[in-house]
Write a protein that holds these residues in place. Structure first.
Motif, PDB file in Angstrom:
ATOM      1  N   TYR A 130      64.353  22.092  79.994  1.00 31.67           N
ATOM      2  CA  TYR A 130      65.798  22.008  79.836  1.00 31.67           C
ATOM      3  C   TYR A 130      66.107  22.162  78.351  1.00 31.67           C
ATOM      4  O   TYR A 130      65.527  21.470  77.519  1.00 31.67           O
ATOM      5  N   LYS A 151      73.736  25.262  78.043  1.00 32.80           N
ATOM      6  CA  LYS A 151      72.728  24.400  78.671  1.00 32.80           C
ATOM      7  C   LYS A 151      71.900  25.256  79.615  1.00 32.80           C
ATOM      8  O   LYS A 151      72.455  25.912  80.495  1.00 32.80           O
ATOM      9  N   ARG A 176      44.574  20.697  82.348  1.00 31.72           N
ATOM     10  CA  ARG A 176      44.600  19.799  83.495  1.00 31.72           C
ATOM     11  C   ARG A 176      43.606  20.259  84.556  1.00 31.72           C
ATOM     12  O   ARG A 176      43.379  21.445  84.720  1.00 31.72           O
ATOM     13  N   LEU A 184      68.557  25.410  82.205  1.00 32.47           N
ATOM     14  CA  LEU A 184      67.482  24.767  82.956  1.00 32.47           C
ATOM     15  C   LEU A 184      66.599  25.883  83.502  1.00 32.47           C
ATOM     16  O   LEU A 184      67.062  26.740  84.240  1.00 32.47           O
ATOM     17  N   MET A 185      65.341  25.897  83.054  1.00 30.59           N
ATOM     18  CA  MET A 185      64.431  26.965  83.482  1.00 30.59           C
ATOM     19  C   MET A 185      63.500  26.455  84.574  1.00 30.59           C
ATOM     20  O   MET A 185      63.171  25.272  84.604  1.00 30.59           O
ATOM     21  N   GLN A 186      63.070  27.335  85.445  1.00 28.20           N
ATOM     22  CA  GLN A 186      62.070  26.972  86.466  1.00 28.20           C
ATOM     23  C   GLN A 186      60.737  27.548  86.047  1.00 28.20           C
ATOM     24  O   GLN A 186      60.555  28.764  86.072  1.00 28.20           O
ATOM     25  N   LYS A 220      57.277  20.752  82.502  1.00 28.18           N
ATOM     26  CA  LYS A 220      57.601  21.607  83.642  1.00 28.18           C
ATOM     27  C   LYS A 220      59.122  21.684  83.777  1.00 28.18           C
ATOM     28  O   LYS A 220      59.821  20.723  83.478  1.00 28.18           O
ATOM     29  N   ASN A 221      59.634  22.816  84.239  1.00 29.77           N
ATOM     30  CA  ASN A 221      61.080  23.024  84.391  1.00 29.77           C
ATOM     31  C   ASN A 221      61.866  22.632  83.132  1.00 29.77           C
ATOM     32  O   ASN A 221      62.669  21.693  83.155  1.00 29.77           O
ATOM     33  N   ARG A 278      74.655  27.109  81.904  1.00 35.76           N
ATOM     34  CA  ARG A 278      76.059  26.741  81.772  1.00 35.76           C
ATOM     35  C   ARG A 278      76.449  26.934  80.321  1.00 35.76           C
ATOM     36  O   ARG A 278      75.711  26.528  79.422  1.00 35.76           O
ATOM     37  N   PRO A 325      64.946  32.043  89.142  1.00 36.77           N
ATOM     38  CA  PRO A 325      66.197  32.030  88.374  1.00 36.77           C
ATOM     39  C   PRO A 325      66.398  30.762  87.544  1.00 36.77           C
ATOM     40  O   PRO A 325      65.939  29.696  87.909  1.00 36.77           O
ATOM     41  N   MET A 326      67.107  30.937  86.429  1.00 38.21           N
ATOM     42  CA  MET A 326      67.486  29.801  85.591  1.00 38.21           C
ATOM     43  C   MET A 326      68.870  29.343  86.007  1.00 38.21           C
ATOM     44  O   MET A 326      69.601  30.062  86.684  1.00 38.21           O
ATOM     45  N   LYS A 327      69.217  28.144  85.561  1.00 41.77           N
ATOM     46  CA  LYS A 327      70.581  27.674  85.726  1.00 41.77           C
ATOM     47  C   LYS A 327      71.176  27.600  84.316  1.00 41.77           C
ATOM     48  O   LYS A 327      70.650  26.901  83.456  1.00 41.77           O
TER      49      LYS A 327
END
Lengths: 272, 214, 104
Positions: C70, C19, C31, C21-23, C67-68, C8, C4-6
């Motif tokens: 925003y 706003k 790499r 925030l992705m996981q 990573k993750n 707002r 899930p994302m967060k």
């Protein structure tokens, strides 16, 4: 043709603007810019996900006893999480010793869920491959002290003793490089390369540093606990490895936490 | 009676003005307990073996006292300091050929490297000098630390050429011969860097072509 | 399905700020792991934002995003209670969609 001309103009303007901005900010240090950047991204701390995952772990039955941690006593009574971290480490009657958050979580996971302590201590920190349960739980618990004033007690003789021992470990020089914690953290206003170092003997610095851990490290893509912070400091000190949630790391945490008393806890933090 | 009274007053005063729990700061009981905890609570990891927590005489003294604080809070008795420095000076092996200076370019590479002797370093990997972690050296490197003094223009600051070279070599080999409780490691005496590597670092500090002096 | 994302979303003076925030691992594919093997690429390629079903933002992501990730953006319009839907697709075809209501 027209479009490309337009975008060129825009580019030049953008360059000019940034030049003015830099000139105007002549007196702004790199640390201040980093602070501005932190402010900008403060709503985007991926540690939030670990807080959520930790809360789930806290409430979910697990271990051989198939019990949750909801009855865990973090010092403010059974099941009270709110504000608990702001008063840790502290003395616990049932174990008759001073415990930091991770040490106490280990006690609860052992007594309530039946998970052997060695098993927990074997996976103390999150890695790229897998998050550590105890570290994720810690992220949840600390989040419940956000905005609460640090008030770590040294009233109990064992609490006072832990603080005193922590101070001695802080100044303990050994290893091939003769380093101690105080080599880097007992002088104000110094840095390693470009990294500013807090003087942990001084309240202002200790408060800013301590209340921002645990923290999500952008460079590592992981939320790191305070036990991890100490562990990696000892690595750089060229010391052997401190045992997880041992009397040594708890005492050192006590020293840092007491010196941070009076500040509002602000974690989980966000760091480079 | 009077003496007792004064004693009591002193304690009250120090409790009132000190940090939270300073009263036990000179307690042999807690010193011994701390030592036992440290021995028990550290373990081997990679090349960093548990016995690294065992202190030598200098480390014991410098855990207790300071003699290099810029704010003047130094409390090491002078006799202890002189005694320690004399012993450390004896551990310096001066170059047999009388030449202190190697290749400054190799020195710059060494100065840039922060590797060495942590539990995540490998045994066969040579250690770096870690110099830029704490010192300003080359005028071209802006990412330098400030725990140690700036060494920019080193060659122009420390007397005659011969004196400066000897001073630089000695300081890198074993700085504790000059400042008993310096924050800097004893690179030669502790076997972190070889004689040739130390000479390369001396060259970085002394060579007129080195960016430290340009 | 991704994690899930967060999200707002808040409206102020007629402008809605969102706003997100992705996981996501956001592996570049360049790499190597501890054994020296390449870690396969895995990264978000497209992000889409909708306001009550109307697309207000489309973004193309690549390996250079952390990573993750925003993401913050603003658009004109929107009132409290309106629905904001965010969805992403990665190079492996995995996808995730989450929604929230605009707050005042």
């Amino acid at each position: 043709m027209n479009t490309s001309n337009v975008s060129k103009v825009v580019m030049l303007l953008a360059l000019a603007t940034s030049y003015v901005a830099i000139a105007a900010e002549g007196g702004v240090s790199d640390s201040d810019r980093i602070a501005q950047y932190r402010e900008m991204i403060s709503d985007g701390n991926p540690a939030d996900f670990d807080e959520m995952a930790g809360e789930e772990l806290w409430k979910k039955p697990g271990g051989p006893k198939n019990a949750s941690l909801e009855k865990c006593d973090l010092g403010k009574g059974s099941g009270v999480v709110k504000g608990a971290y702001a008063e840790m480490p502290r003395y616990f009657k049932d174990t008759d010793r001073v415990q930091d958050l991770e040490s106490r979580l280990m006690t609860c996971m052992n007594t309530l869920q039946g998970i052997p302590e060695e098993e927990i201590a074997a996976k103390p920190f999150s890695t790229e491959q897998k998050n550590s349960d105890i570290s994720t739980l810690a992220t949840y618990v600390v989040g419940q002290s956000k905005g609460i004033k640090m008030a770590v007690s040294v009233k109990h003789p064992k609490e006072k003793e832990a603080y005193e021992i922590g101070k001695r470990i802080f100044n303990y020089r050994a290893g091939p490089y003769d380093f101690s914690c105080s080599t880097c953290h007992a002088t104000s206003g110094v840095r390693i390369r470009m990294q500013d170092l807090p003087n942990l003997n001084v309240a202002k610095d200790a408060q800013a540093a301590y209340t921002s851990w645990p923290a999500y490290r952008v460079s590592q893509g992981l939320t790191r606990s305070f036990e991890w912070r100490l562990n990696d400091c000892f690595r750089q000190q060229r010391f052997p490895e401190p045992k997880f949630a041992s009397e040594a790391t708890i005492a050192l945490t006590m020293y840092s936490a007491v010196n941070a008393n009076g500040a509002e806890y602000a974690g989980p933090g966000l760091k480079r | 009676m009077n003496a007792k009274l004064i004693f009591g007053m002193t304690i009250t005063l120090s409790l009132a003005t000190a940090m939270p729990v300073q009263a036990d700061s000179k307690s042999p009981y807690l010193d011994a307990k701390t030592a036992a905890i440290i021995k028990r609570d550290f373990r081997d990891k990679g090349i960093a073996k548990a016995d690294r927590v065992n202190q030598d005489e200098l480390q014991v003294a410098c855990s207790k006292y300071r003699d290099d604080m810029p704010d003047g809070t130094n409390d090491m008795p002078n006799r202890t300091k002189v005694n320690l420095e004399e012993k450390q000076l004896k551990s310096i092996k001066w170059p047999a050929d009388g030449n202190f200076v190697g290749d400054w370019k190799a020195g710059e590479k060494l100065a840039q490297s922060g590797k060495g002797m942590t539990w995540s370093d490998k045994a066969d990997e040579p250690a770096g000098g870690n110099c830029y972690n704490c010192h300003q050296l080359s005028s071209k490197e802006i990412a330098y630390g400030t725990i140690g003094p700036s060494l920019l223009n080193y060659a122009k600051k420390h007397g005659s050429r011969e004196e400066s070279e000897r001073r630089a070599y000695g300081h890198i080999y074993n700085v504790k011969a000059y400042i008993a409780c310096s924050n800097m490691p004893r690179f030669g005496s502790m076997g972190i860097l070889s004689e040739a590597q130390i000479k390369d670092l001396v060259a970085l500090l002394m060579d007129p072509e080195s960016p430290v002096n340009k | 399905m991704g994690n899930p994302m967060k999200i707002r979303a808040a409206v102020k003076d007629g402008v809605t700020e969102v706003k997100i925030l992705m996981q996501h691992e956001m592996e570049t594919g360049l790499r190597k792991d501890a054994d020296g093997n390449l870690v396969p690429a895995c990264f978000i390629t497209e992000v889409k934002a909708q306001h009550n079903g109307r697309t207000v933002l489309e973004a193309q992501f690549g390996q250079s995003v952390s990573k993750n990730p925003y993401l913050v953006f603003r658009f004109k319009g929107g009132v409290a209670g309106d629905k904001i839907t965010i969805s992403w697709v990665d190079n492996k075809g995995d996808t995730r969609s989450d929604e929230t209501a605009i707050s005042a």
